[in-house]
Design a protein around this motif. Structure first.
Motif, PDB file in Angstrom:
ATOM      1  N   THR A  50      17.471  32.052 -56.884  1.00  0.00           N
ATOM      2  CA  THR A  50      17.206  32.992 -57.752  1.00  0.00           C
ATOM      3  C   THR A  50      15.716  33.316 -57.877  1.00  0.00           C
ATOM      4  O   THR A  50      15.328  34.270 -58.313  1.00  0.00           O
ATOM      5  CB  THR A  50      17.707  32.600 -59.023  1.00  0.00           C
ATOM      6  OG1 THR A  50      17.195  31.403 -59.544  1.00  0.00           O
ATOM      7  CG2 THR A  50      19.186  32.312 -59.157  1.00  0.00           C
ATOM      8  N   ILE A  51      15.003  32.204 -57.793  1.00  0.00           N
ATOM      9  CA  ILE A  51      13.415  32.575 -57.871  1.00  0.00           C
ATOM     10  C   ILE A  51      12.810  32.873 -56.665  1.00  0.00           C
ATOM     11  O   ILE A  51      11.817  33.751 -56.279  1.00  0.00           O
ATOM     12  CB  ILE A  51      12.704  31.186 -58.284  1.00  0.00           C
ATOM     13  CG1 ILE A  51      13.236  30.786 -59.873  1.00  0.00           C
ATOM     14  CG2 ILE A  51      11.194  31.526 -58.557  1.00  0.00           C
ATOM     15  CD1 ILE A  51      12.587  29.292 -60.176  1.00  0.00           C
ATOM     16  N   GLY A  52      13.386  32.662 -55.579  1.00  0.00           N
ATOM     17  CA  GLY A  52      12.698  32.741 -54.198  1.00  0.00           C
ATOM     18  C   GLY A  52      12.081  31.610 -53.666  1.00  0.00           C
ATOM     19  O   GLY A  52      11.466  30.564 -54.505  1.00  0.00           O
ATOM     20  N   TYR A  53      12.252  31.289 -52.477  1.00  0.00           N
ATOM     21  CA  TYR A  53      11.558  29.808 -51.740  1.00  0.00           C
ATOM     22  C   TYR A  53      10.213  29.603 -51.779  1.00  0.00           C
ATOM     23  O   TYR A  53       9.868  28.790 -52.417  1.00  0.00           O
ATOM     24  CB  TYR A  53      12.144  30.038 -50.069  1.00  0.00           C
ATOM     25  CG  TYR A  53      11.470  28.705 -49.628  1.00  0.00           C
ATOM     26  CD1 TYR A  53      12.402  27.611 -49.619  1.00  0.00           C
ATOM     27  CD2 TYR A  53      10.360  28.578 -48.786  1.00  0.00           C
ATOM     28  CE1 TYR A  53      12.175  26.503 -48.765  1.00  0.00           C
ATOM     29  CE2 TYR A  53       9.960  27.567 -48.262  1.00  0.00           C
ATOM     30  CZ  TYR A  53      10.934  26.325 -48.209  1.00  0.00           C
ATOM     31  OH  TYR A  53      10.244  25.208 -47.575  1.00  0.00           O
ATOM     32  N   GLU A  54       9.429  30.842 -51.546  1.00  0.00           N
ATOM     33  CA  GLU A  54       7.964  30.624 -51.801  1.00  0.00           C
ATOM     34  C   GLU A  54       7.563  30.517 -53.296  1.00  0.00           C
ATOM     35  O   GLU A  54       6.705  29.726 -53.645  1.00  0.00           O
ATOM     36  CB  GLU A  54       7.271  31.722 -51.177  1.00  0.00           C
ATOM     37  CG  GLU A  54       7.337  31.758 -49.536  1.00  0.00           C
ATOM     38  CD  GLU A  54       6.563  33.037 -48.942  1.00  0.00           C
ATOM     39  OE1 GLU A  54       5.987  33.840 -49.773  1.00  0.00           O
ATOM     40  OE2 GLU A  54       6.444  33.025 -47.764  1.00  0.00           O
ATOM     41  N   GLU A  55       8.311  31.162 -54.220  1.00  0.00           N
ATOM     42  CA  GLU A  55       7.908  31.131 -55.464  1.00  0.00           C
ATOM     43  C   GLU A  55       8.191  29.779 -56.049  1.00  0.00           C
ATOM     44  O   GLU A  55       7.417  29.319 -56.844  1.00  0.00           O
ATOM     45  CB  GLU A  55       8.376  32.191 -56.189  1.00  0.00           C
ATOM     46  CG  GLU A  55       7.847  33.672 -56.042  1.00  0.00           C
ATOM     47  CD  GLU A  55       9.003  34.403 -54.726  1.00  0.00           C
ATOM     48  OE1 GLU A  55       8.504  35.311 -54.507  1.00  0.00           O
ATOM     49  OE2 GLU A  55       9.282  33.535 -54.009  1.00  0.00           O
ATOM     50  N   PHE A  56       9.418  29.325 -55.731  1.00  0.00           N
ATOM     51  CA  PHE A  56       9.781  27.912 -56.085  1.00  0.00           C
ATOM     52  C   PHE A  56       8.965  26.753 -55.842  1.00  0.00           C
ATOM     53  O   PHE A  56       8.608  26.036 -56.580  1.00  0.00           O
ATOM     54  CB  PHE A  56      11.072  27.745 -55.870  1.00  0.00           C
ATOM     55  CG  PHE A  56      11.714  26.383 -56.163  1.00  0.00           C
ATOM     56  CD1 PHE A  56      11.945  26.126 -57.513  1.00  0.00           C
ATOM     57  CD2 PHE A  56      12.223  25.271 -55.284  1.00  0.00           C
ATOM     58  CE1 PHE A  56      12.219  24.733 -57.895  1.00  0.00           C
ATOM     59  CE2 PHE A  56      12.536  24.268 -55.682  1.00  0.00           C
ATOM     60  CZ  PHE A  56      12.602  23.781 -56.846  1.00  0.00           C
ATOM     61  N   ALA A  57       8.176  27.025 -54.635  1.00  0.00           N
ATOM     62  CA  ALA A  57       7.353  26.015 -54.010  1.00  0.00           C
ATOM     63  C   ALA A  57       6.003  26.000 -54.879  1.00  0.00           C
ATOM     64  O   ALA A  57       5.497  24.950 -54.857  1.00  0.00           O
ATOM     65  CB  ALA A  57       7.040  26.373 -52.673  1.00  0.00           C
ATOM     66  N   GLU A  58       5.657  27.238 -55.355  1.00  0.00           N
ATOM     67  CA  GLU A  58       4.614  27.239 -56.232  1.00  0.00           C
ATOM     68  C   GLU A  58       4.898  26.472 -57.507  1.00  0.00           C
ATOM     69  O   GLU A  58       4.048  25.929 -58.091  1.00  0.00           O
ATOM     70  CB  GLU A  58       4.215  28.580 -56.469  1.00  0.00           C
ATOM     71  CG  GLU A  58       3.731  29.340 -55.383  1.00  0.00           C
ATOM     72  CD  GLU A  58       2.296  28.719 -54.845  1.00  0.00           C
ATOM     73  OE1 GLU A  58       1.438  28.453 -55.670  1.00  0.00           O
ATOM     74  OE2 GLU A  58       2.062  28.502 -53.726  1.00  0.00           O
TER      75      GLU A  58
END
Length: 208
Positions: A50-58
């Motif tokens: 739902t958030i996105g892989y790269e965004e979640f990593a942040e």
């Protein structure tokens, strides 16, 4: 308004829990109801999707400003150790409910964290639940929702909790905090077996 807390659970993996809970949340929010998603699964599939892989990593990154990242860990870890400072971080999914509707509801998510595996190890069913000592640790999902209401004036009509495919202490914690739970399954022997198993295990939760 008191939120209805609904957990999505099955002891068997691969039955579509995360897909169903996401579509259910979007549908409820699209009907004008303020809805909160809590990713309580250490696999964090709901957060990534739902958030996105790269965004979640942040969100997972620790820093001086965010020592526990910006996930559910930022609230849960300080709370269970009874520290005075604990924070809640919300975000909104990339794909929101249909904004063309007259009054779409708000849809937020509390991102999950791989740290939840450690949290599951910290929770102790025997002492914490049966004797009441440390029972507060099992109430994290519900207390998190109450904190949002009291501190940030965030009021939700529905709270949906995504859970791991097991009978671990995270599942027990979420079920203690839930008004309802849904058990998605596929038409196969293993799903049918798991439904029977859930029926055998849940009475012990109620007894505790």
């Amino acid at each position: 308004m008191t939120a209805k807390v609904i957990s999505m659970f099955n002891n068997k993996g691969g039955v579509g829990k995360t897909t169903i809970i996401w579509n259910l949340a979007v549908s409820i929010a699209s009907m004008g109801h303020n809805t909160l998603l809590i990713d309580f699964d250490p696999q964090c599939n709901l957060s990534i999707a739902t958030i996105g892989y790269e965004e979640f990593a942040e969100y997972l990154k620790e820093s001086e400003k965010f020592p526990y990242g910006r996930t559910i860990r930022a609230y849960a870890q300080p709370y269970i150790y009874q520290m005075q400072i604990n924070n809640i971080h919300l975000t909104q999914p990339k794909h929101k409910p249909d904004q063309q509707l007259e009054k779409p509801g708000n849809l937020d998510i509390v991102p999950g964290d791989f740290w939840l595996n450690k949290f599951a190890d910290i929770l102790t069913v025997g002492t914490d639940v049966v004797s009441g000592a440390g029972l507060y640790r099992f109430l994290v999902p519900l207390l998190l929702v109450n904190r949002l209401s009291d501190t940030f004036n965030k009021s939700y009509e529905y709270v949906l909790i995504d859970l791991p495919p097991s009978f671990n202490t995270l599942v027990r914690s979420a079920l203690y905090c839930s008004d309802y739970f849904l058990v998605p399954c596929t038409p196969d022997l293993f799903s049918a077996y798991c439904i029977g198993l859930i029926g055998e295990v849940l009475p012990s939760f109620v007894k505790d």
